[in-house]
Design a protein around this motif. Structure first.
Motif, short mmCIF file in Angstrom:
data_model
loop_
_atom_site.label_atom_id
_atom_site.label_comp_id
_atom_site.label_asym_id
_atom_site.label_seq_id
_atom_site.Cartn_x
_atom_site.Cartn_y
_atom_site.Cartn_z
N THR A 8 54.43 58.50 -24.77
CA THR A 8 53.84 59.21 -25.91
C THR A 8 53.43 58.22 -27.00
O THR A 8 54.17 57.29 -27.31
N VAL A 9 52.26 58.46 -27.54
CA VAL A 9 51.75 57.69 -28.67
C VAL A 9 51.63 58.64 -29.86
O VAL A 9 51.19 59.79 -29.70
N TYR A 10 52.03 58.15 -31.02
CA TYR A 10 52.04 58.99 -32.22
C TYR A 10 51.03 58.49 -33.25
O TYR A 10 50.76 57.29 -33.33
N LEU A 11 50.53 59.42 -34.03
CA LEU A 11 49.70 59.09 -35.18
C LEU A 11 50.33 59.78 -36.39
O LEU A 11 50.24 61.00 -36.52
N GLN A 12 50.99 58.99 -37.22
CA GLN A 12 51.56 59.52 -38.45
C GLN A 12 50.52 59.43 -39.54
O GLN A 12 50.00 58.34 -39.82
N MET A 13 50.20 60.56 -40.13
CA MET A 13 49.14 60.63 -41.14
C MET A 13 49.74 61.06 -42.47
O MET A 13 50.33 62.15 -42.56
N ASN A 14 49.63 60.23 -43.47
CA ASN A 14 50.15 60.52 -44.81
C ASN A 14 49.00 60.57 -45.81
O ASN A 14 47.92 60.04 -45.57
N SER A 15 49.28 61.21 -46.93
CA SER A 15 48.29 61.31 -48.02
C SER A 15 46.95 61.81 -47.52
O SER A 15 45.89 61.24 -47.81
N LEU A 16 46.99 62.88 -46.77
CA LEU A 16 45.77 63.41 -46.17
C LEU A 16 44.81 63.95 -47.23
O LEU A 16 45.24 64.47 -48.27
N LYS A 17 43.53 63.82 -46.94
CA LYS A 17 42.47 64.27 -47.86
C LYS A 17 41.69 65.40 -47.20
O LYS A 17 41.60 65.48 -45.98
N SER A 18 41.08 66.24 -48.04
CA SER A 18 40.36 67.39 -47.50
C SER A 18 39.22 66.96 -46.58
O SER A 18 38.91 67.65 -45.60
N GLU A 19 38.61 65.83 -46.87
CA GLU A 19 37.49 65.36 -46.04
C GLU A 19 37.95 64.84 -44.68
O GLU A 19 37.11 64.45 -43.86
N GLU A 20 39.25 64.83 -44.45
CA GLU A 20 39.77 64.39 -43.15
C GLU A 20 39.99 65.56 -42.20
O GLU A 20 40.56 65.39 -41.12
N THR A 21 39.54 66.72 -42.59
CA THR A 21 39.53 67.86 -41.68
C THR A 21 38.63 67.54 -40.50
O THR A 21 37.47 67.18 -40.67
N ALA A 22 39.19 67.65 -39.29
CA ALA A 22 38.45 67.25 -38.09
C ALA A 22 39.27 67.59 -36.86
O ALA A 22 40.44 67.97 -36.96
N THR A 23 38.65 67.41 -35.71
CA THR A 23 39.38 67.41 -34.45
C THR A 23 39.78 65.98 -34.15
O THR A 23 38.95 65.08 -34.22
N TYR A 24 41.06 65.80 -33.85
CA TYR A 24 41.61 64.47 -33.61
C TYR A 24 41.86 64.29 -32.11
O TYR A 24 42.41 65.18 -31.45
N TYR A 25 41.43 63.14 -31.60
CA TYR A 25 41.53 62.85 -30.18
C TYR A 25 42.29 61.54 -29.95
O TYR A 25 42.21 60.62 -30.76
N CYS A 26 42.98 61.48 -28.82
CA CYS A 26 43.48 60.19 -28.36
C CYS A 26 42.75 59.84 -27.06
O CYS A 26 42.25 60.73 -26.35
N ALA A 27 42.69 58.55 -26.77
CA ALA A 27 41.97 58.07 -25.60
C ALA A 27 42.63 56.80 -25.09
O ALA A 27 43.27 56.08 -25.85
N ALA A 28 42.47 56.53 -23.80
CA ALA A 28 43.09 55.36 -23.18
C ALA A 28 42.05 54.52 -22.45
O ALA A 28 41.10 55.05 -21.87
N THR A 29 42.29 53.21 -22.48
CA THR A 29 41.42 52.29 -21.74
C THR A 29 41.99 52.08 -20.33
O THR A 29 43.04 52.62 -19.98
#
Length: 131
Positions: free
Chosen positions: A78-99
């Motif tokens: 498992t890979v994590y993305l900790q997001m702090n101090s989020l802004k309204s303009e960061e509303t989006a669909t978030y994806y992870c991807a592997a090489t």
């Protein structure tokens, strides 16, 4: 077959935090990169950061540096993305991807924020930040 499944999205107020998870299955390599991306409606996909699963090195885009942190738990694949101090303009669909396979000594650079180098993608998780 490599599969990635994101989770942890949801709604949060501006200034709040969320932690996204990405479970990677079916990857026979132990040295590869996992990147996090987001795509807002009507905009291009943006690379946020990437982590080398073998050596733990990371790289972050300027827009999230200092606020977002990528980490990996190899035992849980498992890979994590900790997001702090989020802004309204960061509303989006978030994806992870592997090489595919990467050298265990490879560094992670800005070049690894390009979606073009990633072979396998999750379906995404929605993050909504309200002001």
């Amino acid at each position: 077959q490599v599969q990635l499944v994101e989770s942890g999205g949801g709604s949060v107020q501006a200034g709040g935090s969320l932690r996204l998870s990405c479970v990677v299955s079916g990857n026979r390599y132990s040295n590869y990169l996992v990147g996090w991306f987001r795509q807002a409606s009507g905009k291009e996909r943006e690379g946020l950061g990437s982590i080398h699963i073998g050596n733990g090195r990371t790289y972050y885009g300027d827009s999230v540096k200092g606020r977002f942190t990528i980490s990996a738990d190899s035992a849980k694949n498992t890979v994590y993305l900790q997001m702090n101090s989020l802004k309204s303009e960061e509303t989006a669909t978030y994806y992870c991807a592997a090489t595919g396979h990467y050298s265990p000594y490879a560094d992670v650079t800005g070049a690894h924020l390009s979606p073009n180098i990633y072979l396998h993608w999750g379906l995404g998780t929605q993050v909504t930040v309200s002001s």
